[in-house]
Structure formats: structure tokens, C-alpha cells
Design a protein around this motif. Structure first.
Motif, PDB file in Angstrom:
ATOM      1  N   GLY A  13      20.344  39.690   6.317  1.00 53.00           N
ATOM      2  CA  GLY A  13      21.307  40.753   6.020  1.00 53.00           C
ATOM      3  C   GLY A  13      20.746  42.150   5.957  1.00 53.00           C
ATOM      4  N   ILE A  14      19.657  42.410   6.684  1.00 54.29           N
ATOM      5  CA  ILE A  14      19.083  43.765   6.646  1.00 54.29           C
ATOM      6  C   ILE A  14      19.771  44.628   7.695  1.00 54.29           C
ATOM      7  CG2 ILE A  14      16.886  42.887   5.803  1.00 54.29           C
ATOM      8  CD1 ILE A  14      15.723  43.186   8.564  1.00 54.29           C
ATOM      9  N   GLY A  15      19.548  45.942   7.624  1.00 56.35           N
ATOM     10  CA  GLY A  15      20.196  46.864   8.540  1.00 56.35           C
ATOM     11  C   GLY A  15      19.736  46.659   9.975  1.00 56.35           C
ATOM     12  N   GLU A  16      20.610  46.991  10.911  1.00 58.38           N
ATOM     13  CA  GLU A  16      20.305  46.793  12.327  1.00 58.38           C
ATOM     14  C   GLU A  16      19.060  47.558  12.752  1.00 58.38           C
ATOM     15  OE1 GLU A  16      22.381  47.411  16.752  1.00 58.38           O
ATOM     16  OE2 GLU A  16      23.460  47.995  14.915  1.00 58.38           O
ATOM     17  N   GLY A  17      18.981  48.837  12.391  1.00 57.31           N
ATOM     18  CA  GLY A  17      17.843  49.659  12.777  1.00 57.31           C
ATOM     19  C   GLY A  17      16.534  49.139  12.199  1.00 57.31           C
ATOM     20  N   LYS A  18      16.572  48.785  10.906  1.00 54.72           N
ATOM     21  CA  LYS A  18      15.372  48.277  10.235  1.00 54.72           C
ATOM     22  C   LYS A  18      14.922  46.954  10.869  1.00 54.72           C
ATOM     23  CE  LYS A  18      15.100  48.834   5.797  1.00 54.72           C
ATOM     24  NZ  LYS A  18      13.886  49.671   5.657  1.00 54.72           N
ATOM     25  N   CYS A  19      15.890  46.095  11.181  1.00 54.78           N
ATOM     26  CA  CYS A  19      15.588  44.792  11.762  1.00 54.78           C
ATOM     27  C   CYS A  19      14.909  44.944  13.133  1.00 54.78           C
ATOM     28  CB  CYS A  19      16.861  43.974  11.894  1.00 54.78           C
ATOM     29  SG  CYS A  19      16.629  42.295  12.488  1.00 54.78           S
ATOM     30  N   ASN A  53      13.389  47.634  14.407  1.00 55.10           N
ATOM     31  CA  ASN A  53      12.114  48.332  14.288  1.00 55.10           C
ATOM     32  C   ASN A  53      11.003  47.388  13.835  1.00 55.10           C
ATOM     33  OD1 ASN A  53      13.114  50.812  15.099  1.00 55.10           O
ATOM     34  ND2 ASN A  53      13.638  51.451  13.009  1.00 55.10           N
ATOM     35  N   LEU A  54      11.310  46.517  12.863  1.00 49.31           N
ATOM     36  CA  LEU A  54      10.324  45.562  12.383  1.00 49.31           C
ATOM     37  C   LEU A  54       9.967  44.550  13.463  1.00 49.31           C
ATOM     38  CD1 LEU A  54      11.656  44.876   8.766  1.00 49.31           C
ATOM     39  CD2 LEU A  54       9.482  45.939   9.376  1.00 49.31           C
TER      40      LEU A  54
END
Length: 244
Positions: free
Chosen positions: A152-158, A160-161
Motif C-alpha cells: 500500500g505504498i505510494g506509486e512514485g515511492k514504489c 523509485n525503490l
């Protein structure tokens, strides 16, 4: 052809009023309106409304569930009923409340490993009521035969990681049963416990609303019976009163 609406019941008048073609039968519609007005002035409408209300109250009484207990004797049945009710509540609470508790960071073991694969997984869920599509992103990291997920993390953060974490690189993962609480790579915290804590809680409590609803329904249905178990005679079924 003239119609005598005075012989009609109120229900029949309402039915005619809903279906009559006013333009095709203006005279009949005029007679109908006059008859309805006459019934209103005679108080028949108020009488009908009262009968409906009384019937609804009677239906409610018939559907009402009340267990009555006698004040005589040692009250064994009352005590057993009350104890059972309390135990059910405690069992539900003992099951649901821990779901809202996320393990403290200091109690989570740090797992250092090498990344075998990493992906940002997108999942779409359709709301059946609104047909609206919701998108959720989970970061999945594979190491040997284990898979760890940051849900359930944000699209951008997901994304980028998934790009920054390279296959073959070392990473430190704080997890519980494969559920990621924090990620660190090269002494840099890429995904913090503070960020993941509400995400983990949301996942764990996903189906908890159903149990709260069941518990609330139990109280609504059994409240009067529980009161009777504590103080016999607090609530009495209206139907039983009528029979007496």
C-alpha cells in the motif's frame, strides 16, 4: 361512463390516482380528486395512517427478541447468560484489538540479505457500488526462497525503490512474517518505520469492520435481555403483556 369512487377503498383510490390518465379521462380524474378530498376531510386518511402505524408497531413487537428471567431462586440461568455474553464480547475484542497494534520497531529483527529480485506490483480493485477503480502498489523483494512486501505504498515511492534497489545488492529489512516495516541500504533508510506503520495497521485491520459490526448487532439484539439478566423485569415483551 361515470364511476362511483365512493365505493373504493383508500388503497384502491391511491392505485387509481397513480395509474389514471388525467388527459384522457379528465372527468374521472376530477371525481377521483373530489373523493380523495372528501375522505381527507372526513378523517379517513388519519385513521388509515394510525392503523398503519399500529400495525408497524405490532410487527416490531413480534420481531423483538427479549429473554425474561425470574427473580426467584439463585439466578443460575441469569448468571450463565450474562457470563456467556461477556465471554463472547471478550473473545471478539481479544481477536480484533491486537490487529490494531503494530509491533514496536525495537522488537523487530533486522534481516540483512542479498536481493534476488525486486518489483513494484500494481493491483486494481473495482468498487462494486460505484464501479470506481482503485490502484494499490506493493514493493516485493525476493531473497533466496523468501519474499518480503511493503504494501500500500505510494506509486512514485514504489517505482523509485524498484529502480534504486538492484539485484545482487545488499539490503537490511525489518519485517514481520514477510511484511516489511523498514528498509535500509548502504546506511540510508529507503522506507521508514514511521511511514510503514499505518500501512501495516491498515492491512491488518482490513476485515476488522465486520467484527465490530457483529459485536454492535449482538448488543442491539441482546441489550434488553442482558438488562433483564442483571435486573429481572427491566424489559417485558409487549406481546406477553397483552396475553396477560
Amino acid at each position: 361512463m361515470s364511476i362511483n369512487y365512493s365505493n373504493y377503498t383508500l388503497d384502491e383510490l391511491f392505485d387509481v390516482n397513480e395509474n389514471i390518465d388525467k388527459d384522457k379521462f379528465p372527468e374521472r380524474y376530477k371525481q377521483l380528486c373530489e373523493e380523495i378530498q372528501r375522505r381527507k376531510e372526513s378523517g379517513e386518511f388519519e385513521k388509515k395512517a394510525k392503523e398503519i402505524e399500529e400495525q408497524e408497531d405490532k410487527d416490531d413487537d413480534e420481531n423483538e427478541f427479549i429473554i425474561e428471567f425470574s427473580a426467584e431462586g439463585n439466578g443460575k440461568k441469569r448468571k450463565l447468560f450474562f457470563l456467556g455474553f461477556i465471554l463472547i464480547n471478550l473473545a471478539v475484542l481479544a481477536f480484533v484489538i491486537p490487529k490494531y497494534i503494530v509491533t514496536d520497531f525495537t522488537d523487530i529483527h533486522e534481516y540483512s540479505t542479498k536481493i534476488d529480485f525486486v518489483e513494484c506490483h500494481k493491483e486494481e480493485i473495482i468498487d462494486d457500488e460505484t464501479d470506481k477503480v482503485y490502484s494499490y502498489f506493493d514493493l516485493n523483494i525476493g531473497s533466496y526462497q523468501d519474499t518480503f512486501s511493503a504494501v500500500g505504498i505510494g506509486e512514485g515511492k514504489c517505482k523509485n525503490l524498484a529502480r534504486s534497489l538492484k539485484v545482487g545488492s545488499n539490503v537490511s529489512i525489518w519485517h514481520e512474517s514477510g511484511l516489511i516495516h523498514q528498509i535500509k541500504s548502504k546506511n540510508n533508510i529507503l522506507l521508514s518505520y514511521v511511514y510503514m506503520e499505518p500501512k501495516v495497521r491498515e492491512l491488518k485491520t482490513e476485515g476488522a469492520k465486520l467484527y465490530w459490526f457483529v459485536l454492535l448487532a449482538l448488543w442491539v439484539v441482546l441489550f434488553k435481555s442482558v438488562a433483564n439478566a442483571v435486573v429481572p423485569g427491566t424489559f417485558t415483551s409487549k406481546l406477553l403483556k397483552q396475553d396477560k
